[in-house]
Design a protein around this motif. Structure first.
Motif, PDB file in Angstrom:
ATOM      1  N   ALA A 160     -83.843 -24.172 111.171  1.00  0.00           N
ATOM      2  CA  ALA A 160     -83.490 -23.278 110.068  1.00  0.00           C
ATOM      3  C   ALA A 160     -84.650 -23.095 109.096  1.00  0.00           C
ATOM      4  CB  ALA A 160     -82.261 -23.823 109.338  1.00  0.00           C
ATOM      5  N   ILE A 161     -85.299 -24.193 108.735  1.00  0.00           N
ATOM      6  CA  ILE A 161     -86.389 -24.118 107.755  1.00  0.00           C
ATOM      7  C   ILE A 161     -87.592 -23.364 108.322  1.00  0.00           C
ATOM      8  CG2 ILE A 161     -88.080 -25.514 106.464  1.00  0.00           C
ATOM      9  CD1 ILE A 161     -85.726 -27.465 105.859  1.00  0.00           C
ATOM     10  N   CYS A 162     -87.886 -23.552 109.604  1.00  0.00           N
ATOM     11  CA  CYS A 162     -88.974 -22.773 110.219  1.00  0.00           C
ATOM     12  C   CYS A 162     -88.668 -21.278 110.159  1.00  0.00           C
ATOM     13  CB  CYS A 162     -89.212 -23.205 111.666  1.00  0.00           C
ATOM     14  SG  CYS A 162     -90.213 -24.712 111.826  1.00  0.00           S
ATOM     15  N   LEU A 163     -87.428 -20.892 110.456  1.00  0.00           N
ATOM     16  CA  LEU A 163     -87.065 -19.474 110.396  1.00  0.00           C
ATOM     17  C   LEU A 163     -87.200 -18.940 108.970  1.00  0.00           C
ATOM     18  CD1 LEU A 163     -83.977 -19.171 112.781  1.00  0.00           C
ATOM     19  CD2 LEU A 163     -86.370 -18.622 113.257  1.00  0.00           C
ATOM     20  N   GLU A 164     -86.736 -19.713 107.992  1.00  0.00           N
ATOM     21  CA  GLU A 164     -86.856 -19.283 106.590  1.00  0.00           C
ATOM     22  C   GLU A 164     -88.323 -19.169 106.184  1.00  0.00           C
ATOM     23  OE1 GLU A 164     -82.713 -21.448 105.127  1.00  0.00           O
ATOM     24  OE2 GLU A 164     -84.639 -22.286 104.475  1.00  0.00           O
ATOM     25  N   THR A 165     -89.137 -20.106 106.663  1.00  0.00           N
ATOM     26  CA  THR A 165     -90.553 -20.130 106.288  1.00  0.00           C
ATOM     27  C   THR A 165     -91.313 -18.974 106.948  1.00  0.00           C
ATOM     28  OG1 THR A 165     -90.383 -22.530 106.044  1.00  0.00           O
ATOM     29  CG2 THR A 165     -92.605 -21.601 106.078  1.00  0.00           C
ATOM     30  N   ILE A 166     -90.891 -18.589 108.145  1.00  0.00           N
ATOM     31  CA  ILE A 166     -91.498 -17.419 108.799  1.00  0.00           C
ATOM     32  C   ILE A 166     -91.284 -16.184 107.919  1.00  0.00           C
ATOM     33  CG2 ILE A 166     -91.267 -15.792 110.735  1.00  0.00           C
ATOM     34  CD1 ILE A 166     -90.687 -18.336 112.500  1.00  0.00           C
ATOM     35  N   SER A 167     -90.059 -16.006 107.424  1.00  0.00           N
ATOM     36  CA  SER A 167     -89.776 -14.869 106.538  1.00  0.00           C
ATOM     37  C   SER A 167     -90.645 -14.913 105.294  1.00  0.00           C
ATOM     38  CB  SER A 167     -88.297 -14.865 106.124  1.00  0.00           C
ATOM     39  OG  SER A 167     -87.494 -14.605 107.237  1.00  0.00           O
ATOM     40  N   TYR A 168     -90.759 -16.108 104.713  1.00  0.00           N
ATOM     41  CA  TYR A 168     -91.600 -16.295 103.532  1.00  0.00           C
ATOM     42  C   TYR A 168     -93.052 -15.924 103.842  1.00  0.00           C
ATOM     43  CZ  TYR A 168     -94.495 -18.872 100.183  1.00  0.00           C
ATOM     44  OH  TYR A 168     -95.445 -19.221  99.264  1.00  0.00           O
TER      45      TYR A 168
END
Length: 117
Positions: free
Chosen positions: A25-33
């Motif tokens: 989840a955090i990797c996906l959020e960080t990709i967006s960031y």
């Protein structure tokens, strides 16, 4: 037919599943960031690494949730990818989002390495 539920798994495996799920989840959020930030954050090689990290974390969690004996192989691969992703994210400088991603990647790498042993 063996029933695979949290109470039938070791606490270590449950912790690893939680770390893999959070890391995904955090990797996906960080990709967006990173894509919104642009520049070095949005470099294709960095986005690709984080994408693969998210994928292998999900696959590792799924293998353990399914009770698949091959989880030691997915966890071994996950530990390596998470370490590389953590190093890459940490190298982005003083950025709270990137440090958060590096932290969960390291935590996931540690528990996956134990599951792979």
């Amino acid at each position: 037919m063996t029933h695979h539920s949290a109470e039938h798994r070791s606490p270590e495996m449950n912790e690893c599943i939680d770390n893999c799920t959070r890391c995904h989840a955090i990797c996906l959020e960080t990709i967006s960031y990173c894509l919104s930030k642009g520049g070095k954050h949005a470099e294709p090689s960095h986005i690709a690494l984080m994408s693969v990290c998210a994928d292998i974390c999900a696959t590792s969690a799924d293998a353990m949730l399914r009770g698949a004996e091959v989880h030691q192989y997915t966890c071994g691969a996950c530990a390596e990818v998470c370490r590389k992703c953590a190093d890459h994210c940490a190298s982005m400088g003083e950025d709270a989002e990137m440090q958060r991603c590096a932290d969960i990647c390291r935590r996931c790498a540690d528990t996956c390495a134990r599951m792979a042993a």
